[in-house]
Design a protein around this motif. Structure first.
Motif, PDB file in Angstrom:
ATOM      1  N   MET A 116       1.135  -1.544  -0.064  1.00  0.00           N
ATOM      2  CA  MET A 116       0.329  -0.201   0.001  1.00  0.00           C
ATOM      3  C   MET A 116       0.911   1.371   0.190  1.00  0.00           C
ATOM      4  N   ALA A 117       2.465   1.200   0.745  1.00  0.00           N
ATOM      5  CA  ALA A 117       2.961   2.830   0.874  1.00  0.00           C
ATOM      6  C   ALA A 117       3.244   2.116  -1.087  1.00  0.00           C
ATOM      7  N   THR A 118       3.561   1.681  -1.432  1.00  0.00           N
ATOM      8  CA  THR A 118       4.386   1.581  -2.754  1.00  0.00           C
ATOM      9  C   THR A 118       3.215   2.480  -3.755  1.00  0.00           C
ATOM     10  N   LEU A 119       2.463   1.851  -3.332  1.00  0.00           N
ATOM     11  CA  LEU A 119       0.201   1.888  -4.204  1.00  0.00           C
ATOM     12  C   LEU A 119       0.232   3.664  -4.261  1.00  0.00           C
ATOM     13  N   ARG A 120       0.000   3.970  -2.983  1.00  0.00           N
ATOM     14  CA  ARG A 120      -0.267   5.486  -2.218  1.00  0.00           C
ATOM     15  C   ARG A 120       1.072   6.710  -2.924  1.00  0.00           C
ATOM     16  N   SER A 121       1.858   5.501  -3.541  1.00  0.00           N
ATOM     17  CA  SER A 121       3.063   6.665  -3.841  1.00  0.00           C
ATOM     18  C   SER A 121       3.605   6.765  -5.536  1.00  0.00           C
ATOM     19  N   ASN A 122       2.902   5.842  -6.064  1.00  0.00           N
ATOM     20  CA  ASN A 122       3.063   5.342  -7.508  1.00  0.00           C
ATOM     21  C   ASN A 122       1.344   4.688  -8.245  1.00  0.00           C
ATOM     22  N   ALA A 123       0.951   4.723  -7.305  1.00  0.00           N
ATOM     23  CA  ALA A 123      -1.067   4.646  -8.232  1.00  0.00           C
ATOM     24  C   ALA A 123      -1.941   5.153  -7.237  1.00  0.00           C
ATOM     25  N   PRO A 124      -1.554   6.221  -6.426  1.00  0.00           N
ATOM     26  CA  PRO A 124      -2.936   6.367  -6.141  1.00  0.00           C
ATOM     27  C   PRO A 124      -4.332   6.514  -6.122  1.00  0.00           C
ATOM     28  N   LYS A 125      -4.661   6.522  -7.258  1.00  0.00           N
ATOM     29  CA  LYS A 125      -5.977   6.129  -7.421  1.00  0.00           C
ATOM     30  C   LYS A 125      -6.225   4.969  -7.511  1.00  0.00           C
ATOM     31  N   THR A 126      -5.526   3.543  -7.289  1.00  0.00           N
ATOM     32  CA  THR A 126      -5.538   1.980  -7.488  1.00  0.00           C
ATOM     33  C   THR A 126      -6.268   1.697  -6.418  1.00  0.00           C
ATOM     34  N   SER A 127      -7.044   1.007  -5.884  1.00  0.00           N
ATOM     35  CA  SER A 127      -8.087   0.459  -4.966  1.00  0.00           C
ATOM     36  C   SER A 127      -7.133  -1.473  -4.517  1.00  0.00           C
ATOM     37  N   ILE A 128      -7.125  -1.515  -3.497  1.00  0.00           N
ATOM     38  CA  ILE A 128      -7.108  -3.198  -3.493  1.00  0.00           C
ATOM     39  C   ILE A 128      -8.350  -3.460  -2.509  1.00  0.00           C
ATOM     40  N   ILE A 129      -9.244  -4.402  -3.355  1.00  0.00           N
ATOM     41  CA  ILE A 129      -9.373  -5.202  -1.866  1.00  0.00           C
ATOM     42  C   ILE A 129      -9.222  -6.637  -1.323  1.00  0.00           C
ATOM     43  N   LEU A 130      -8.930  -7.183  -0.037  1.00  0.00           N
ATOM     44  CA  LEU A 130      -8.691  -8.303   0.352  1.00  0.00           C
ATOM     45  C   LEU A 130      -9.730  -9.167   0.488  1.00  0.00           C
ATOM     46  N   ARG A 131      -9.579 -10.296   0.062  1.00  0.00           N
ATOM     47  CA  ARG A 131     -10.868 -11.398   0.545  1.00  0.00           C
ATOM     48  C   ARG A 131      -9.638 -12.624   1.102  1.00  0.00           C
ATOM     49  N   SER A 132     -10.610 -13.487   1.725  1.00  0.00           N
ATOM     50  CA  SER A 132     -10.385 -14.663   2.881  1.00  0.00           C
ATOM     51  C   SER A 132     -11.113 -15.302   2.306  1.00  0.00           C
ATOM     52  N   LEU A 133     -10.461 -16.608   1.383  1.00  0.00           N
ATOM     53  CA  LEU A 133     -10.556 -17.741   0.484  1.00  0.00           C
ATOM     54  C   LEU A 133     -10.593 -19.473   1.420  1.00  0.00           C
ATOM     55  N   HIS A 134     -11.730 -20.030   1.461  1.00  0.00           N
ATOM     56  CA  HIS A 134     -10.984 -20.965   1.746  1.00  0.00           C
ATOM     57  C   HIS A 134     -10.537 -21.591   0.571  1.00  0.00           C
ATOM     58  N   ARG A 135      -9.052 -22.190   0.372  1.00  0.00           N
ATOM     59  CA  ARG A 135      -8.218 -22.756  -0.423  1.00  0.00           C
ATOM     60  C   ARG A 135      -8.885 -23.719  -1.343  1.00  0.00           C
ATOM     61  N   GLN A 136      -9.865 -23.845  -1.101  1.00  0.00           N
ATOM     62  CA  GLN A 136     -10.506 -24.707  -2.691  1.00  0.00           C
ATOM     63  C   GLN A 136     -11.566 -24.163  -3.352  1.00  0.00           C
ATOM     64  N   GLU A 137     -11.703 -22.959  -2.862  1.00  0.00           N
ATOM     65  CA  GLU A 137     -12.432 -21.799  -3.246  1.00  0.00           C
ATOM     66  C   GLU A 137     -11.279 -21.098  -4.263  1.00  0.00           C
ATOM     67  N   VAL A 138     -10.386 -20.798  -4.802  1.00  0.00           N
ATOM     68  CA  VAL A 138      -9.225 -20.042  -4.829  1.00  0.00           C
ATOM     69  C   VAL A 138      -9.248 -20.712  -6.206  1.00  0.00           C
ATOM     70  N   VAL A 139      -9.832 -21.579  -6.529  1.00  0.00           N
ATOM     71  CA  VAL A 139      -9.465 -21.982  -8.447  1.00  0.00           C
ATOM     72  C   VAL A 139     -10.386 -21.437  -8.743  1.00  0.00           C
ATOM     73  N   ASP A 140     -11.880 -21.589  -8.337  1.00  0.00           N
ATOM     74  CA  ASP A 140     -13.368 -21.469  -8.686  1.00  0.00           C
ATOM     75  C   ASP A 140     -13.141 -20.187  -8.985  1.00  0.00           C
ATOM     76  N   GLN A 141     -13.159 -18.591  -7.431  1.00  0.00           N
ATOM     77  CA  GLN A 141     -12.497 -17.323  -7.520  1.00  0.00           C
ATOM     78  C   GLN A 141     -11.655 -16.842  -8.630  1.00  0.00           C
ATOM     79  N   LEU A 142     -10.684 -17.284  -9.177  1.00  0.00           N
ATOM     80  CA  LEU A 142     -10.426 -17.108 -10.542  1.00  0.00           C
ATOM     81  C   LEU A 142     -10.634 -17.343 -11.482  1.00  0.00           C
ATOM     82  N   GLU A 143     -11.257 -17.558 -11.803  1.00  0.00           N
ATOM     83  CA  GLU A 143     -11.539 -19.040 -12.671  1.00  0.00           C
ATOM     84  C   GLU A 143     -12.925 -17.720 -13.569  1.00  0.00           C
ATOM     85  N   LYS A 144     -13.858 -17.436 -12.480  1.00  0.00           N
ATOM     86  CA  LYS A 144     -15.299 -16.624 -11.955  1.00  0.00           C
ATOM     87  C   LYS A 144     -14.299 -14.886 -13.102  1.00  0.00           C
TER      88      LYS A 144
END
Length: 305
Positions: A116-144
């Motif tokens: 976030m320090a890097t983004l605030r310096s170089n990409a201040p309008k960019t946003s990050i959303i962090l999500r917590s996923l069950h490991r078995q959900e990761v592939v499905d969510q990446l594919e979708k």
């Protein structure tokens, strides 16, 4: 199909529906009311002569036709977004792009402050959303496309998922500083004698360590599992339990009432891995984010050795 009859907003709605799996969530994502999103879904169904999304127990599931359309529509939207933002190139300083990353709490605590320090310096309008996923959900969510990246351990991901190692992680075992027996050394006998905590999103009482012990015809007693690594030190400090965690997590702070020891058996540690769908391989914004995460992870990796 006559392109003049296609409203670009319908394709944006399609992408949101595919990512969220819910009319109301998709509406919130792009700033519409639920009735307005329902109206756009009706237009999409008419346009493509298909239901596209059907109700199921876990939300709106895409039809085969919708899945066939997903990659080309997403690719087209990304190209339009990048073209309008910088003649086909990703401009961090101007981009208002939102990136969704799935990972664990301890990886977030290790990587995200510098990210976030890097983004605030170089990409201040960019946003990050962090999500917590069950490991078995990761592939499905990446594919979708519900998440852009995942940072986790997933050795059995399909070939559609690309990977890159970020940093190596060693383990340490933590116990209370006032433990009744473990004081100056943690032997294998003591490790097996006392109860353990497992950090897992699976929701059971067996983790990777237990499978390693099985291979050695050994067994430990696991009496608690939880998905939050950052909650562990405080629990350990007031009990006689043991928890085996990544060394970089323990290095994040001076945890009161806790002491750490090397794991009392041979192991090779593991690699925290960045995963993404191959359709995003050449996406300029995605490539920039991956490079940024790789750069940030070099500092994390340096603290684990």
């Amino acid at each position: 199909m006559n392109l003049a009859s296609v409203d670009l907003n319908l394709l944006v709605a399609f992408d949101a529906l595919l990512g969220e799996g819910s009319v109301s969530a998709a509406a919130a994502r792009i700033g519409l009311s639920q009735p307005a999103m329902s109206k756009r879904l009706a237009h999409l169904r008419h346009l493509f002569a298909d239901d596209l999304f059907v109700r199921s127990a876990d939300g709106m599931r895409p039809t085969e036709r919708a899945l066939d359309l997903a990659d080309p529509i997403r690719a087209a939207l990304r190209q339009i977004e990048d073209a309008l933002g910088g003649l086909g190139q990703f401009s961090p300083a101007r981009s208002e792009r939102v990136f969704r990353i799935a990972t664990t709490d301890h990886v977030a605590a290790s990587l995200v402050p510098e990210l976030m320090a890097t983004l605030r310096s170089n990409a201040p309008k960019t946003s990050i959303i962090l999500r917590s996923l069950h490991r078995q959900e990761v592939v499905d969510q990446l594919e979708k496309g519900s998440v852009d990246l995942a940072i986790t351990i997933l050795p059995d991901a399909p070939t559609s998922i690309k990977r890159l190692n970020l940093f190596h992680v060693d383990w340490v075992s933590v116990v209370s500083a006032s433990h009744p027996e473990i004081r100056d050394d943690l032997t294998l006998d003591l490790y097996l004698k006392y109860p353990h905590i497992v950090v897992t999103h699976v929701g059971d009482l067996k983790g990777y360590i237990d499978r390693m012990l099985d291979d050695r015809n050994l067994k430990r007693s696991v009496v608690m599992s939880l998905p939050y690594a950052l909650a562990v030190p405080a629990i350990i400090a007031s009990t006689d339990m043991i928890c085996t965690l990544s060394a970089n997590l323990i290095g994040l702070a001076a945890w009161p009432g806790v002491r750490s020891f090397p794991v009392p058996f041979e192991y090779s540690g593991y690699e925290e891995t960045m995963l993404w769908h191959r359709r995003n391989d050449s996406d300029p914004g995605h490539l920039w984010l991956r490079r940024t995460l790789l750069q940030v992870s070099e500092n994390v990796g340096a603290t684990t050795h």
